[in-house]
Motif scaffolding. Structure first.
Motif, PDB file in Angstrom:
ATOM      1  N   HIS A   1       6.468  -6.550  -7.333  1.00 54.01           N
ATOM      2  CA  HIS A   1       7.276  -7.719  -6.992  1.00 54.01           C
ATOM      3  C   HIS A   1       8.332  -7.941  -8.065  1.00 54.01           C
ATOM      4  O   HIS A   1       8.112  -7.608  -9.230  1.00 54.01           O
ATOM      5  CB  HIS A   1       6.412  -8.985  -6.959  1.00 54.01           C
ATOM      6  CG  HIS A   1       5.356  -8.983  -5.919  1.00 54.01           C
ATOM      7  ND1 HIS A   1       5.473  -9.685  -4.762  1.00 54.01           N
ATOM      8  CD2 HIS A   1       4.142  -8.376  -5.882  1.00 54.01           C
ATOM      9  CE1 HIS A   1       4.371  -9.522  -4.038  1.00 54.01           C
ATOM     10  NE2 HIS A   1       3.552  -8.724  -4.698  1.00 54.01           N
ATOM     11  N   CYS A   2       9.425  -8.571  -7.691  1.00 53.13           N
ATOM     12  CA  CYS A   2      10.391  -9.016  -8.685  1.00 53.13           C
ATOM     13  C   CYS A   2       9.750 -10.164  -9.456  1.00 53.13           C
ATOM     14  O   CYS A   2       9.203 -11.094  -8.854  1.00 53.13           O
ATOM     15  CB  CYS A   2      11.675  -9.489  -8.014  1.00 53.13           C
ATOM     16  SG  CYS A   2      12.826 -10.280  -9.176  1.00 53.13           S
ATOM     17  N   GLY A   3       9.825 -10.108 -10.776  1.00 50.32           N
ATOM     18  CA  GLY A   3       9.248 -11.148 -11.606  1.00 50.32           C
ATOM     19  C   GLY A   3      10.019 -12.452 -11.576  1.00 50.32           C
ATOM     20  O   GLY A   3       9.497 -13.490 -11.950  1.00 50.32           O
ATOM     21  N   ARG A   4      11.249 -12.412 -11.104  1.00 51.88           N
ATOM     22  CA  ARG A   4      12.062 -13.634 -11.059  1.00 51.88           C
ATOM     23  C   ARG A   4      11.957 -14.337  -9.715  1.00 51.88           C
ATOM     24  O   ARG A   4      11.646 -15.516  -9.656  1.00 51.88           O
ATOM     25  CB  ARG A   4      13.517 -13.293 -11.363  1.00 51.88           C
ATOM     26  CG  ARG A   4      14.420 -14.495 -11.376  1.00 51.88           C
ATOM     27  CD  ARG A   4      15.809 -14.131 -11.890  1.00 51.88           C
ATOM     28  NE  ARG A   4      16.716 -15.236 -11.714  1.00 51.88           N
ATOM     29  CZ  ARG A   4      17.962 -15.107 -11.332  1.00 51.88           C
ATOM     30  NH1 ARG A   4      18.463 -13.900 -11.108  1.00 51.88           N
ATOM     31  NH2 ARG A   4      18.722 -16.155 -11.196  1.00 51.88           N
ATOM     32  N   CYS A   5      12.194 -13.610  -8.616  1.00 50.06           N
ATOM     33  CA  CYS A   5      12.204 -14.258  -7.293  1.00 50.06           C
ATOM     34  C   CYS A   5      10.921 -14.027  -6.502  1.00 50.06           C
ATOM     35  O   CYS A   5      10.680 -14.700  -5.510  1.00 50.06           O
ATOM     36  CB  CYS A   5      13.408 -13.821  -6.474  1.00 50.06           C
ATOM     37  SG  CYS A   5      13.370 -12.091  -5.927  1.00 50.06           S
ATOM     38  N   GLY A   6      10.095 -13.065  -6.922  1.00 49.53           N
ATOM     39  CA  GLY A   6       8.816 -12.830  -6.257  1.00 49.53           C
ATOM     40  C   GLY A   6       8.856 -11.879  -5.075  1.00 49.53           C
ATOM     41  O   GLY A   6       7.812 -11.595  -4.493  1.00 49.53           O
ATOM     42  N   SER A   7      10.022 -11.373  -4.713  1.00 52.63           N
ATOM     43  CA  SER A   7      10.110 -10.464  -3.567  1.00 52.63           C
ATOM     44  C   SER A   7       9.184  -9.270  -3.723  1.00 52.63           C
ATOM     45  O   SER A   7       9.152  -8.643  -4.783  1.00 52.63           O
ATOM     46  CB  SER A   7      11.539  -9.923  -3.411  1.00 52.63           C
ATOM     47  OG  SER A   7      12.456 -10.947  -3.113  1.00 52.63           O
ATOM     48  N   LEU A   8       8.446  -8.949  -2.659  1.00 57.35           N
ATOM     49  CA  LEU A   8       7.660  -7.713  -2.638  1.00 57.35           C
ATOM     50  C   LEU A   8       8.610  -6.580  -2.282  1.00 57.35           C
ATOM     51  O   LEU A   8       9.189  -6.562  -1.200  1.00 57.35           O
ATOM     52  CB  LEU A   8       6.528  -7.800  -1.611  1.00 57.35           C
ATOM     53  CG  LEU A   8       5.741  -6.509  -1.378  1.00 57.35           C
ATOM     54  CD1 LEU A   8       5.047  -6.042  -2.654  1.00 57.35           C
ATOM     55  CD2 LEU A   8       4.736  -6.701  -0.255  1.00 57.35           C
ATOM     56  N   LEU A   9       8.782  -5.638  -3.195  1.00 60.39           N
ATOM     57  CA  LEU A   9       9.725  -4.538  -3.001  1.00 60.39           C
ATOM     58  C   LEU A   9       9.055  -3.286  -2.456  1.00 60.39           C
ATOM     59  O   LEU A   9       9.602  -2.621  -1.585  1.00 60.39           O
ATOM     60  CB  LEU A   9      10.424  -4.215  -4.317  1.00 60.39           C
ATOM     61  CG  LEU A   9      11.312  -5.359  -4.813  1.00 60.39           C
ATOM     62  CD1 LEU A   9      11.550  -5.246  -6.298  1.00 60.39           C
ATOM     63  CD2 LEU A   9      12.608  -5.356  -4.036  1.00 60.39           C
ATOM     64  N   TYR A  10       7.896  -2.967  -3.004  1.00 63.94           N
ATOM     65  CA  TYR A  10       7.200  -1.761  -2.571  1.00 63.94           C
ATOM     66  C   TYR A  10       5.750  -1.812  -3.010  1.00 63.94           C
ATOM     67  O   TYR A  10       5.363  -2.623  -3.851  1.00 63.94           O
ATOM     68  CB  TYR A  10       7.875  -0.495  -3.114  1.00 63.94           C
ATOM     69  CG  TYR A  10       7.862  -0.381  -4.615  1.00 63.94           C
ATOM     70  CD1 TYR A  10       6.823   0.280  -5.276  1.00 63.94           C
ATOM     71  CD2 TYR A  10       8.877  -0.931  -5.384  1.00 63.94           C
ATOM     72  CE1 TYR A  10       6.808   0.385  -6.656  1.00 63.94           C
ATOM     73  CE2 TYR A  10       8.864  -0.830  -6.765  1.00 63.94           C
ATOM     74  CZ  TYR A  10       7.828  -0.179  -7.391  1.00 63.94           C
ATOM     75  OH  TYR A  10       7.804  -0.089  -8.760  1.00 63.94           O
ATOM     76  N   SER A  11       4.969  -0.925  -2.417  1.00 65.99           N
ATOM     77  CA  SER A  11       3.572  -0.741  -2.808  1.00 65.99           C
ATOM     78  C   SER A  11       3.383   0.739  -3.104  1.00 65.99           C
ATOM     79  O   SER A  11       3.891   1.590  -2.372  1.00 65.99           O
ATOM     80  CB  SER A  11       2.631  -1.146  -1.675  1.00 65.99           C
ATOM     81  OG  SER A  11       2.835  -2.496  -1.315  1.00 65.99           O
ATOM     82  N   GLN A  12       2.688   1.044  -4.170  1.00 66.92           N
ATOM     83  CA  GLN A  12       2.338   2.429  -4.467  1.00 66.92           C
ATOM     84  C   GLN A  12       0.927   2.642  -3.928  1.00 66.92           C
ATOM     85  O   GLN A  12       0.020   1.884  -4.263  1.00 66.92           O
ATOM     86  CB  GLN A  12       2.402   2.686  -5.974  1.00 66.92           C
ATOM     87  CG  GLN A  12       2.329   4.156  -6.312  1.00 66.92           C
ATOM     88  CD  GLN A  12       2.726   4.426  -7.734  1.00 66.92           C
ATOM     89  OE1 GLN A  12       3.888   4.332  -8.085  1.00 66.92           O
ATOM     90  NE2 GLN A  12       1.759   4.755  -8.549  1.00 66.92           N
ATOM     91  N   VAL A  13       0.756   3.642  -3.052  1.00 70.64           N
ATOM     92  CA  VAL A  13      -0.484   3.811  -2.286  1.00 70.64           C
ATOM     93  C   VAL A  13      -0.929   5.275  -2.275  1.00 70.64           C
ATOM     94  O   VAL A  13      -0.264   6.131  -2.838  1.00 70.64           O
ATOM     95  CB  VAL A  13      -0.283   3.315  -0.830  1.00 70.64           C
ATOM     96  CG1 VAL A  13       0.075   1.831  -0.799  1.00 70.64           C
ATOM     97  CG2 VAL A  13       0.800   4.121  -0.117  1.00 70.64           C
TER      98      VAL A  13
END
Length: 156
Positions: free
Chosen positions: A92-104
């Motif tokens: 996630h972005c530490g500023r706005c919280g957006s989930l950008l990706y998941s490593q799986v």
């Protein structure tokens, strides 16, 4: 660091530098974190699990999966919030919280949240997964296949 792995702050996932694939860009809401990814996704799905609903604040998360080496955080890596461990996690972005990706998948793949892409990928979601735990207030109205659990399981 070609083919690197995500750690905390200073290290990022990197894309292959010797590829002829079209490169797409993406970013978080506040634009502090930006990334590039090859338009060479292996699959795309709409996930309705409760974790994806909570992390996106939406009825489901459309995501596209790609091998980790074809994804690069180009700016803002030091501001990422990593939930999980070095191998499997959500970023996630530490500023706005957006989930950008998941490593799986033991760190071999990245699931890019399609809503953070600035450019249109050539792939489209092909199924709905984890509909057994979908939001009760949301009705799936398209004709894509629906799986109670993951598409790789016998979840129909």
């Amino acid at each position: 660091m070609a083919g690197g792995k995500i750690l905390r702050e200073e290290q990022v996932v990197t894309a292959s530098a010797n590829s002829n694939e079209m490169i797409l860009t993406g970013e978080c809401f506040c634009r502090d974190v930006r990334y590039e990814v090859a338009d060479a996704f292996a699959y795309a799905l709409n996930c309705h699990c409760s974790n994806c609903r909570r992390t996106t604040g939406s009825a489901f998360k459309p995501f596209a999966g790609i091998v980790r080496e074809k994804f690069t955080v180009t700016s803002g890596a030091d501001g990422l919030l990593i939930y999980g461990d070095e191998i499997t996690h959500d970023a996630h972005c530490g500023r706005c919280g957006s989930l950008l990706y998941s490593q799986v998948r033991n760190g071999a793949y990245v699931h890019v949240t399609m809503g953070t892409l600035r450019d249109a990928p050539s792939i489209r979601p092909t199924a709905h997964i984890f509909v057994g735990s979908k939001a009760p207030w949301y009705a799936i109205l398209d004709d894509l296949p629906q799986y109670q659990e993951h598409v790789t399981q016998d979840g129909e």
